[in-house]
Design a protein around this motif. Structure first.
Motif, PDB file in Angstrom:
ATOM      1  N   HIS A  81     -57.135  79.455 -21.991  1.00  0.00           N
ATOM      2  CA  HIS A  81     -56.261  80.089 -20.992  1.00  0.00           C
ATOM      3  C   HIS A  81     -56.030  81.550 -21.337  1.00  0.00           C
ATOM      4  O   HIS A  81     -55.642  81.869 -22.458  1.00  0.00           O
ATOM      5  CB  HIS A  81     -54.918  79.358 -20.911  1.00  0.00           C
ATOM      6  CG  HIS A  81     -54.044  79.848 -19.791  1.00  0.00           C
ATOM      7  ND1 HIS A  81     -54.374  79.694 -18.459  1.00  0.00           N
ATOM      8  CD2 HIS A  81     -52.870  80.518 -19.794  1.00  0.00           C
ATOM      9  CE1 HIS A  81     -53.426  80.225 -17.701  1.00  0.00           C
ATOM     10  NE2 HIS A  81     -52.506  80.739 -18.487  1.00  0.00           N
ATOM     11  N   HIS A  83     -55.595  85.793 -19.259  1.00  0.00           N
ATOM     12  CA  HIS A  83     -55.678  86.680 -18.092  1.00  0.00           C
ATOM     13  C   HIS A  83     -56.151  88.018 -18.634  1.00  0.00           C
ATOM     14  O   HIS A  83     -55.337  88.843 -19.059  1.00  0.00           O
ATOM     15  CB  HIS A  83     -54.327  86.816 -17.393  1.00  0.00           C
ATOM     16  CG  HIS A  83     -53.630  85.498 -17.167  1.00  0.00           C
ATOM     17  ND1 HIS A  83     -54.015  84.632 -16.170  1.00  0.00           N
ATOM     18  CD2 HIS A  83     -52.609  84.893 -17.823  1.00  0.00           C
ATOM     19  CE1 HIS A  83     -53.243  83.548 -16.228  1.00  0.00           C
ATOM     20  NE2 HIS A  83     -52.381  83.678 -17.217  1.00  0.00           N
ATOM     21  N   HIS A 247     -51.319  76.828 -13.659  1.00  0.00           N
ATOM     22  CA  HIS A 247     -50.149  76.828 -14.545  1.00  0.00           C
ATOM     23  C   HIS A 247     -49.222  75.697 -14.094  1.00  0.00           C
ATOM     24  O   HIS A 247     -48.995  75.542 -12.896  1.00  0.00           O
ATOM     25  CB  HIS A 247     -49.354  78.126 -14.406  1.00  0.00           C
ATOM     26  CG  HIS A 247     -50.064  79.362 -14.882  1.00  0.00           C
ATOM     27  ND1 HIS A 247     -50.821  80.145 -14.046  1.00  0.00           N
ATOM     28  CD2 HIS A 247     -50.085  79.966 -16.098  1.00  0.00           C
ATOM     29  CE1 HIS A 247     -51.291  81.185 -14.735  1.00  0.00           C
ATOM     30  NE2 HIS A 247     -50.862  81.104 -15.977  1.00  0.00           N
ATOM     31  N   HIS A 284     -49.766  75.340 -20.281  1.00  0.00           N
ATOM     32  CA  HIS A 284     -48.378  75.257 -20.755  1.00  0.00           C
ATOM     33  C   HIS A 284     -47.800  73.852 -20.797  1.00  0.00           C
ATOM     34  O   HIS A 284     -47.636  73.274 -21.839  1.00  0.00           O
ATOM     35  CB  HIS A 284     -47.449  76.198 -19.966  1.00  0.00           C
ATOM     36  CG  HIS A 284     -47.902  77.608 -19.999  1.00  0.00           C
ATOM     37  ND1 HIS A 284     -48.063  78.303 -21.171  1.00  0.00           N
ATOM     38  CD2 HIS A 284     -48.283  78.474 -19.008  1.00  0.00           C
ATOM     39  CE1 HIS A 284     -48.494  79.526 -20.917  1.00  0.00           C
ATOM     40  NE2 HIS A 284     -48.652  79.667 -19.618  1.00  0.00           N
ATOM     41  N   ASP A 335     -53.377  82.973 -23.774  1.00  0.00           N
ATOM     42  CA  ASP A 335     -52.622  83.416 -22.595  1.00  0.00           C
ATOM     43  C   ASP A 335     -52.540  84.933 -22.576  1.00  0.00           C
ATOM     44  O   ASP A 335     -53.062  85.624 -23.434  1.00  0.00           O
ATOM     45  CB  ASP A 335     -51.215  82.783 -22.549  1.00  0.00           C
ATOM     46  CG  ASP A 335     -50.617  82.840 -21.131  1.00  0.00           C
ATOM     47  OD1 ASP A 335     -51.330  83.178 -20.178  1.00  0.00           O
ATOM     48  OD2 ASP A 335     -49.409  82.517 -20.994  1.00  0.00           O
TER      49      ASP A 335
HETATM   50 ZN    ZN Z   1     -51.091  82.175 -17.943  1.00  0.00          ZN
END
Ligand code: ZN
Length: 464
Positions: A81, A83, A247, A284, A335
């Motif tokens: 995960h 971005h 998410h 998460h 993340d």
């Molecule tokens: Zn995220």
């Protein structure tokens, strides 16, 4: 051409490219028996592992021979995960001390200024950081595509780096005017989202063994897309046999939003929309309730555990042991990078180990378990059985850390594998992805890192 199945490996012409990694102080396979080989090595043919064993039992010759003396070698780490574009907005002052929803409200308008070039540069930078930390396979979940930016920009940039890439086509469709969290300016039309996602799958998705590029269907979250888009997205993913990602249950605010908007918890909503199963993974899941976790585990649902982000945004401590005991597939994700604010996957394994201990005591997660989450666990989360382990027939993705690093002194002599996690995490000395050396002597091959950092900083300044 690369072999796609064992038959073609056996019929491999003698001219195939071979790589031999040998003399590793310790080779850790991460196989089911947890095989560890002193003075170990790996013999690679056309990007696929053909033999793993003591150095003196491997072929003596190869097109490329790598001396791994003084290193611990293990399977490449898998990041589930991220971005990438958020590397441009690390440590933004206004978002330093906020919880998720306020953090998002602060950053959405900044991200709305992303350009195709900013997507390409941030992708190259995030992957450089990941690869130096030991990552050989990464998924990215970009969910804003403003100013003409497309997933193609990211794929083009990722291909140049040589990383194994799972590009999640993220999306947001419910803006403020419809009760969502993001401003209307950054959300997309739902038909356009589905059309472009379908195009990305048909253009790029490679379902074959050893694939270097796969596409993932990935609406952002229950508070930024409609239930309709969630349903259509999972149907699209299943029609093409690709993985789906979103998410879920990240914060208490999200639970409150879902209860007031849908009359359900985030997990209940996901279940109703079909977002559970062996082809789905959630980022998460900090606030799932115990019976919900049992149901998710029974369906082999995957979870990307992102401990640093959970700490940074004060989201909570995820119940990793409960997930594992329930049968969930669990991997690690860095993340961010605006909620970490780093992309160091080995450091994330350390954070995972430490955070579980805060909640559940010193035996809650061992160093080896944290590294298994980062390798085998991540591979399972991404739906792959060809990475995460060093064994014949697996993709040749492996990493090496030097054991004589300052921070490992007095530790690696006792337990070279555990030292990676207990001591201050280091960058790799060696990274081989798909049989190609991508980090040699601690340096990324073919990357002008100072120039990349300078270019990235120019984009970061322009954005904020
Ligand atoms: Zn995220």
């Amino acid at each position: 051409a690369r072999p796609r199945h064992p038959e073609s490996q056996r019929r491999m012409p003698v001219s195939s490219r071979t790589v031999l990694v040998r003399n590793a102080s310790l080779l850790v396979t991460m196989d089911d028996a947890d095989t560890r080989i002193p003075d170990g090595g790996v013999y690679i043919v056309e990007g696929v592992i053909q033999a793993v064993g003591p150095s003196d039992q491997l072929p003596a010759e190869a097109d490329e021979i790598i001396d791994a003396r003084g290193m611990v070698i293990l399977p490449g780490l898998v990041n589930t995960h991220h971005h990438f574009t958020q590397t441009l907005t690390r440590a933004v002052p206004a978002a330093q001390n906020a919880t998720l929803f306020d953090w998002l409200r602060t950053l959405y308008p900044i991200w709305a200024r992303l350009t195709p070039e900013a997507v390409r540069v941030s992708t190259r930078l995030a992957i450089a950081e990941l690869m130096l930390s030991g990552c050989t396979t990464a998924s990215d979940h970009t969910y804003l595509w403003p100013n003409g930016a497309r997933i193609d920009d990211q794929i083009e940039a990722a291909r140049e780096t040589g990383i194994r890439f799972h590009a999640a086509r993220g999306s947001m469709s419910v803006g403020e005017s419809r009760g969502g969290l993001p401003p209307d300016s950054v959300v997309e039309d739902e038909d356009a989202i589905l059309r472009d996602t379908r195009r990305a799958i048909e253009t790029y998705h490679d379902p074959s063994r050893y694939a270097m590029l796969r596409i993932v269907v990935a609406p952002c979250s229950p508070f930024s897309v409609s239930p309709d888009l969630m349903r259509e997205s999972i149907a699209l993913a299943r029609a093409y046999g690709v993985q789906a990602h979103t998410h879920l249950a990240e914060t208490e605010d999200e639970e409150a939003y879902c209860r007031s908007t849908f009359g359900k918890t985030p997990v209940e909503l996901a279940e109703e929309l079909g977002w559970v199963g062996s082809d789905v993974w959630h980022a998460h899941l900090v606030h799932a309730h115990p019976p919900e976790i049992q149901r998710l585990g029974a369906q082999r649902t995957g979870i990307a555990h992102c401990p640093t982000s959970n700490m940074r945004l004060a989201s909570g401590i995820a119940p990793v042991r409960v997930w594992l005991d329930a049968g969930c597939r669990v991997g690690l994700g860095v993340d961010g990078s605006a909620s970490n604010d780093g992309s160091h996957l080995l450091a994330e394994a350390r954070q995972a180990m430490l955070l579980q201990r805060v909640a559940n005591g010193p035996a809650a997660l061992t160093a080896t378990e944290a590294l298994r989450l980062a390798t085998r666990g991540g591979a399972a989360v991404l739906g792959r059985d060809d990475i995460g382990c060093l064994a014949p027939g697996m993709a040749a993705d492996l990493i090496g850390y030097r054991l004589d690093a300052l921070t490992f002194a007095g530790g690696a002599v006792h337990d070279p594998l555990a030292a990676l996690v207990f001591c201050q995490p280091q960058n790799v000395t060696l990274s081989v992805i798909n049989g190609r050396v991508r980090v040699r002597d601690g340096e990324l091959v073919g990357v002008d890192l100072p120039a990349l950092i300078a270019e990235h900083n120019r984009h970061a300044r322009a954005l904020v």
